[in-house]
Design a protein around this motif. Structure first.
Motif, short mmCIF file in Angstrom:
data_model
loop_
_atom_site.label_atom_id
_atom_site.label_comp_id
_atom_site.label_asym_id
_atom_site.label_seq_id
_atom_site.Cartn_x
_atom_site.Cartn_y
_atom_site.Cartn_z
N GLY A 36 0.79 -1.22 0.00
CA GLY A 36 0.00 0.00 0.00
C GLY A 36 0.82 1.27 0.00
N GLY A 37 2.04 1.21 -0.53
CA GLY A 37 2.88 2.39 -0.58
C GLY A 37 3.59 2.72 0.71
N GLN A 38 3.55 1.81 1.68
CA GLN A 38 4.20 2.03 2.97
C GLN A 38 5.32 1.01 3.16
OE1 GLN A 38 3.24 4.65 4.96
NE2 GLN A 38 1.82 5.12 3.28
N PHE A 39 6.50 1.50 3.48
CA PHE A 39 7.61 0.59 3.74
C PHE A 39 7.36 -0.18 5.04
CE2 PHE A 39 9.69 3.21 0.65
CZ PHE A 39 10.66 2.40 0.08
N PRO A 40 7.68 -1.47 5.09
CA PRO A 40 7.59 -2.21 6.36
C PRO A 40 8.44 -1.54 7.42
CG PRO A 40 7.97 -3.72 4.52
CD PRO A 40 8.14 -2.33 3.98
N ASP A 41 7.97 -1.57 8.66
CA ASP A 41 8.69 -0.87 9.73
C ASP A 41 9.57 -1.81 10.55
OD1 ASP A 41 6.79 -2.27 11.12
OD2 ASP A 41 5.86 -0.51 12.05
N SER A 42 9.82 -3.02 10.05
CA SER A 42 10.67 -3.97 10.77
C SER A 42 11.85 -4.37 9.90
CB SER A 42 9.88 -5.22 11.15
OG SER A 42 9.55 -5.99 9.99
N TYR A 43 12.91 -4.79 10.55
CA TYR A 43 14.12 -5.23 9.84
C TYR A 43 13.79 -6.40 8.91
CZ TYR A 43 18.71 -7.43 9.18
OH TYR A 43 19.83 -8.00 8.64
N ASP A 44 13.07 -7.40 9.41
CA ASP A 44 12.75 -8.57 8.59
C ASP A 44 11.86 -8.21 7.42
OD1 ASP A 44 14.27 -10.23 10.20
OD2 ASP A 44 12.59 -10.87 11.44
N GLY A 45 10.90 -7.32 7.65
CA GLY A 45 10.03 -6.90 6.56
C GLY A 45 10.79 -6.16 5.48
N LEU A 46 11.71 -5.32 5.88
CA LEU A 46 12.53 -4.58 4.90
C LEU A 46 13.48 -5.51 4.16
CD1 LEU A 46 13.30 -1.53 7.18
CD2 LEU A 46 12.06 -1.40 5.01
#
Length: 354
Positions: free
Chosen positions: A115-125
């Motif tokens: 949805g145009g939002q970067f993941p806010d966790s290390y693993d998600g990134l």
């Protein structure tokens, strides 16, 4: 033998506090950075873009590119919708062109799957295209204030000197990471990460570090031992081989230039360039057009990460009805030398100055 485990210069809490105090007064003014004390929330898109651009590249080289990218594509959704060729053209000259391809892939995944939002966790990134451990840690810390350990070349140098670690890189990386992790605070980890990077870039420099004004001069074990100038040590690299090739600059009498877009995979993938041979010890390939080719008196010399390249440049002027066997003609008004990667632009500049 030096016992590196005994080189504990000070508590992590004290060093982190000293670094944050120093950063509050000395932070570099960078276009992607929120200054310390500013109430603005960091934009993950700008942090991500800057970190990708800064890989293997200097801050000075990146600034203008960053300004152009964010002016043309101010959000990750704008970048995701961009034409591939336009992005590759804006990237030309920054090098390591796989980064530009991954930049587009990542922007599109963030836009379409998140949805145009970067993941806010290390693993998600870390799960995003083109984002490795360092970049994931940097975005997590700087954009989302997560206490991740950020370890770039500047931080490695600071840690090696702070703890007087003499194990050569890259073997020293795990020890340096452990030291950096022990110092990373839970409070303002993003500012702390940027503080250590700034320290390495401005004071704890590769040559002639300014130890006299360093905020860590008292606890620094290498300063005490007189070894700061020798650190970090690095394992000697093997000499780079030299490859050769030929490129062909063909211009129609109406001003159009013969260009080709290189395959997405491989060196300079997806970039515009001049048709030519492969690059090797004895690379030979027929010209893309039958013409009266003239070999320029000088050669193009360029160095990539793993090899040196020497290119013979040949030029020909051809009539408008010419049909090439390789590449396509681009009208003069659509041709921008700045869209070419550096090595290809060197060939154009060589022709222009001949």
């Amino acid at each position: 033998m030096r016992d590196e485990e005994m080189n504990a210069p000070a508590t992590g809490t004290g060093i982190a506090a000293e670094m944050l105090h120093w950063y509050d007064r000395n932070a570099r003014d960078l276009p992607w950075r929120i200054p310390p004390g500013d109430a603005q929330t960091p934009d993950p898109y700008r942090i991500w873009l800057s970190e990708v651009m800064l890989q293997q590249t200097t801050v000075a080289a990146v600034k203008d590119y960053f300004h152009r990218f964010t002016a043309r594509w101010p959000t990750v959704a704008d970048l995701a919708a961009a034409d591939d060729g336009a992005v590759m053209g804006e990237w030309a000259g920054l090098g390591y062109y796989a980064r530009a391809r991954n930049l587009l892939k990542c922007a599109r995944v963030v836009t379409q799957a998140h949805g145009g939002q970067f993941p806010d966790s290390y693993d998600g990134l870390l799960a995003l295209p083109g984002i490795g451990p360092y970049t994931a840690a940097a975005i997590s810390a700087i954009a989302f204030d997560q206490p991740e350990t950020v370890l770039d070349g500047n931080v490695e140098r600071v840690m090696a000197r702070l703890y007087d670690i003499h194990t050569p890189l890259p073997a020293a990386k795990p020890a340096l990471r452990d030291r950096a992790a022990q110092l990373t605070p839970a409070h303002r980890p993003g500012d702390y990460a940027q503080a250590v990077m700034d320290l390495g870039a401005t004071i704890c420099t590769p040559k002639s570090p300014a130890c006299g004004i360093c905020p860590l001069r008292e606890p620094c074990a290498a300063r005490q031992a007189g070894t700061a100038n020798d650190l970090p040590r690095k394992t000697p690299k093997n000499p780079k081989p030299t490859r050769h090739g030929t490129i062909y600059l063909a211009q129609r009498t109406d001003g159009a230039w013969l260009l080709e877009r290189r395959p997405d995979k491989g060196l300079l993938g997806g970039m515009l360039g001049w048709p030519g041979s492969d690059w090797g010890e004895n690379a030979v390939q027929a010209p893309p057009i039958d013409a009266d080719w003239v070999t320029l008196p000088a050669e193009v010399r360029h160095t990539f990460t793993h090899f040196h390249l020497v290119l013979t440049v040949r030029y020909a002027e051809v009539p408008p009805e010419t049909v090439p066997r390789q590449g396509v003609f681009v009208a003069a008004h659509d041709f921008r030398p700045s869209d070419l990667p550096t090595v290809m632009r060197k060939a154009f500049d060589l022709w222009r100055g001949a």
